[in-house]
Design a protein around this motif. Structure first.
Motif, PDB file in Angstrom:
ATOM      1  N   PHE A  14       0.692  -1.243   0.108  1.00  0.00           N
ATOM      2  CA  PHE A  14      -0.596   0.007  -0.360  1.00  0.00           C
ATOM      3  C   PHE A  14       0.216   1.073  -0.090  1.00  0.00           C
ATOM      4  O   PHE A  14       2.107   1.538   0.427  1.00  0.00           O
ATOM      5  CB  PHE A  14      -1.050  -0.287   1.155  1.00  0.00           C
ATOM      6  CG  PHE A  14      -2.183  -1.212   1.123  1.00  0.00           C
ATOM      7  CD1 PHE A  14      -1.506  -2.606   1.180  1.00  0.00           C
ATOM      8  CD2 PHE A  14      -3.193  -1.018   1.018  1.00  0.00           C
ATOM      9  CE1 PHE A  14      -2.697  -3.536   1.253  1.00  0.00           C
ATOM     10  CE2 PHE A  14      -4.216  -1.778   1.217  1.00  0.00           C
ATOM     11  CZ  PHE A  14      -4.189  -3.241   0.959  1.00  0.00           C
ATOM     12  N   ILE A  15       0.341   1.900  -1.595  1.00  0.00           N
ATOM     13  CA  ILE A  15       1.201   3.049  -1.235  1.00  0.00           C
ATOM     14  C   ILE A  15       0.186   4.874  -1.521  1.00  0.00           C
ATOM     15  O   ILE A  15      -0.283   3.943  -1.855  1.00  0.00           O
ATOM     16  CB  ILE A  15       2.956   3.070  -1.992  1.00  0.00           C
ATOM     17  CG1 ILE A  15       4.149   4.259  -1.496  1.00  0.00           C
ATOM     18  CG2 ILE A  15       2.631   2.865  -3.534  1.00  0.00           C
ATOM     19  CD1 ILE A  15       5.255   3.743  -2.055  1.00  0.00           C
ATOM     20  N   GLY A  16       1.353   5.491  -0.816  1.00  0.00           N
ATOM     21  CA  GLY A  16       0.236   7.077  -1.852  1.00  0.00           C
ATOM     22  C   GLY A  16       1.252   8.172  -1.101  1.00  0.00           C
ATOM     23  O   GLY A  16       2.200   8.237  -0.124  1.00  0.00           O
ATOM     24  N   LYS A  22      -3.140   5.935   4.433  1.00  0.00           N
ATOM     25  CA  LYS A  22      -2.968   4.552   4.257  1.00  0.00           C
ATOM     26  C   LYS A  22      -2.828   3.609   5.290  1.00  0.00           C
ATOM     27  O   LYS A  22      -3.424   2.964   5.649  1.00  0.00           O
ATOM     28  CB  LYS A  22      -1.787   4.430   3.491  1.00  0.00           C
ATOM     29  CG  LYS A  22      -0.780   3.078   3.580  1.00  0.00           C
ATOM     30  CD  LYS A  22       0.329   3.589   2.126  1.00  0.00           C
ATOM     31  CE  LYS A  22       1.203   4.741   3.135  1.00  0.00           C
ATOM     32  NZ  LYS A  22       1.993   4.420   4.813  1.00  0.00           N
ATOM     33  N   SER A  23      -2.532   5.093   6.525  1.00  0.00           N
ATOM     34  CA  SER A  23      -2.528   3.809   7.664  1.00  0.00           C
ATOM     35  C   SER A  23      -4.159   3.074   8.212  1.00  0.00           C
ATOM     36  O   SER A  23      -4.385   2.687   8.632  1.00  0.00           O
ATOM     37  CB  SER A  23      -2.376   4.462   9.255  1.00  0.00           C
ATOM     38  OG  SER A  23      -1.083   4.976   8.536  1.00  0.00           O
ATOM     39  N   ILE A  26      -5.255   0.741   6.152  1.00  0.00           N
ATOM     40  CA  ILE A  26      -4.928  -0.484   6.746  1.00  0.00           C
ATOM     41  C   ILE A  26      -5.401  -1.001   7.916  1.00  0.00           C
ATOM     42  O   ILE A  26      -5.547  -2.370   8.111  1.00  0.00           O
ATOM     43  CB  ILE A  26      -3.870  -0.474   6.805  1.00  0.00           C
ATOM     44  CG1 ILE A  26      -2.949  -0.789   5.289  1.00  0.00           C
ATOM     45  CG2 ILE A  26      -2.836  -1.793   7.543  1.00  0.00           C
ATOM     46  CD1 ILE A  26      -1.277   0.105   5.164  1.00  0.00           C
ATOM     47  N   ASP A  61       3.153  -2.162   4.644  1.00  0.00           N
ATOM     48  CA  ASP A  61       2.731  -0.313   4.412  1.00  0.00           C
ATOM     49  C   ASP A  61       3.961   0.135   4.256  1.00  0.00           C
ATOM     50  O   ASP A  61       5.230   0.034   5.041  1.00  0.00           O
ATOM     51  CB  ASP A  61       2.747  -0.123   5.910  1.00  0.00           C
ATOM     52  CG  ASP A  61       2.192   0.925   5.957  1.00  0.00           C
ATOM     53  OD1 ASP A  61       1.903   2.389   4.976  1.00  0.00           O
ATOM     54  OD2 ASP A  61       2.293   1.630   7.017  1.00  0.00           O
ATOM     55  N   GLY A  64       5.148   6.668   2.499  1.00  0.00           N
ATOM     56  CA  GLY A  64       4.211   7.607   1.732  1.00  0.00           C
ATOM     57  C   GLY A  64       4.966   9.220   0.947  1.00  0.00           C
ATOM     58  O   GLY A  64       6.411   8.775   1.194  1.00  0.00           O
ATOM     59  N   LEU A  98      -2.777   4.253  -3.265  1.00  0.00           N
ATOM     60  CA  LEU A  98      -3.588   5.390  -2.659  1.00  0.00           C
ATOM     61  C   LEU A  98      -4.000   6.843  -3.259  1.00  0.00           C
ATOM     62  O   LEU A  98      -2.944   6.925  -3.237  1.00  0.00           O
ATOM     63  CB  LEU A  98      -3.665   5.209  -1.631  1.00  0.00           C
ATOM     64  CG  LEU A  98      -4.121   3.682  -0.686  1.00  0.00           C
ATOM     65  CD1 LEU A  98      -3.788   2.608  -1.009  1.00  0.00           C
ATOM     66  CD2 LEU A  98      -4.061   4.197   0.934  1.00  0.00           C
ATOM     67  N   ASP A 109       1.394  11.297  -8.146  1.00  0.00           N
ATOM     68  CA  ASP A 109       0.758  10.110  -8.132  1.00  0.00           C
ATOM     69  C   ASP A 109       0.825   9.302  -9.284  1.00  0.00           C
ATOM     70  O   ASP A 109       1.106   8.282 -10.208  1.00  0.00           O
ATOM     71  CB  ASP A 109      -0.303  10.454  -7.866  1.00  0.00           C
ATOM     72  CG  ASP A 109      -0.670  10.402  -6.328  1.00  0.00           C
ATOM     73  OD1 ASP A 109      -0.265   9.847  -5.744  1.00  0.00           O
ATOM     74  OD2 ASP A 109      -1.929  11.279  -6.196  1.00  0.00           O
ATOM     75  N   THR A 128      -9.462   6.952  -1.773  1.00  0.00           N
ATOM     76  CA  THR A 128      -9.762   6.679  -0.273  1.00  0.00           C
ATOM     77  C   THR A 128     -10.973   8.085   0.430  1.00  0.00           C
ATOM     78  O   THR A 128     -11.099   9.222  -0.984  1.00  0.00           O
ATOM     79  CB  THR A 128      -8.361   7.545   0.853  1.00  0.00           C
ATOM     80  OG1 THR A 128      -7.936   8.075   0.260  1.00  0.00           O
ATOM     81  CG2 THR A 128      -7.142   6.161   0.094  1.00  0.00           C
TER      82      THR A 128
END
Ligand code: GDP
Length: 188
Positions: A14-16, A22-23, A26, A61, A64, A98, A109, A128
């Motif tokens: 998961f990245i963004g 993001k947290s 998750i 994780d 970011g 994300l 992005d 999100t």
């Protein structure tokens, strides 16, 4: 890379951009409030964190990007670490990128998404904070995003609309992960 767990289970990264949620996502997926740290200081996490799920797969994780206040050196170190991880991690099944559904497509992005495409790394886009928009605007924002992506790619990636606050998209994301796990072939 040497410090990461053995690549013996399928993993989903998961990245963004910092602060994209993001947290929160998750924690929403795992139903564990304090698992990933929801940080007041964007850009703070600079390590790759593996969370073992049901003893059978990992949520990864990734730190970011896009936090203006980090130095050039830090950004470069980040880039190297992430590139190595994305290109060398054999057990990586899919990257979830994300994107805050409220924002116009952001250059970093798009750069990141395009790089994944060029490297043929499987990825999906996760929008999100969908609870911050009304329903008709959600559709509009996704359509606008896709219009931008269509400028680069013939085929659009898989997309998920989520909200960590209301758990939207949780079942869809987990089902998608489950489907991909079925294709996993152990490498060690
Ligand atoms: P990270 O830096 O990407 O890990 O982002 P965080 O999970 O720490 O979230 C950044 C901020 O956005 C926090 O204030 C969260 O409470 C908020 N946030 C995250 N997800 C959502 C969501 O789905 N809905 C709303 N309304 N706020 C969210």
């Amino acid at each position: 890379m040497e410090k990461l767990p053995q690549p013996n289970l399928p993993e989903f990264a998961f990245i963004g951009r910092s602060n994209v949620g993001k947290s929160s996502l998750i924690n929403m997926l795992t139903k564990k409030k304090g698992l990933a740290k929801i940080s007041g200081t964007p850009g703070k996490t600079q390590t790759i964190n593996h969370f073992l799920i049901n003893n059978s797969w990992y949520i990864v994780d990734l730190p970011g990007y896009g936090f203006a206040k980090v130095s050039h050196t830090t950004r470069e170190a980040w880039g190297k670490m992430i590139s190595r991880y994305l290109q060398q991690r054999l057990s990586l099944m899919n990257v979830f990128v994300l994107v805050d559904i409220r924002l116009e497509p952001q250059k970093n992005d798009l750069d990141f998404i395009n790089r994944l495409g060029e490297l043929s790394i499987p990825f999906a886009i996760v929008f999100t904070k969908a609870d911050k928009l009304i329903k008709s605007n959600i559709k509009q924002h996704v359509a606008a995003y896709n219009k931008t992506l269509s400028g680069f790619w013939e085929e659009l990636p898989r997309e998920f609309v989520t909200s960590a606050d209301s758990s939207w998209g949780r079942d869809e994301l987990l089902s998608y992960i489950e489907e991909i796990i079925k294709q996993y072939k152990p490498i060690i």
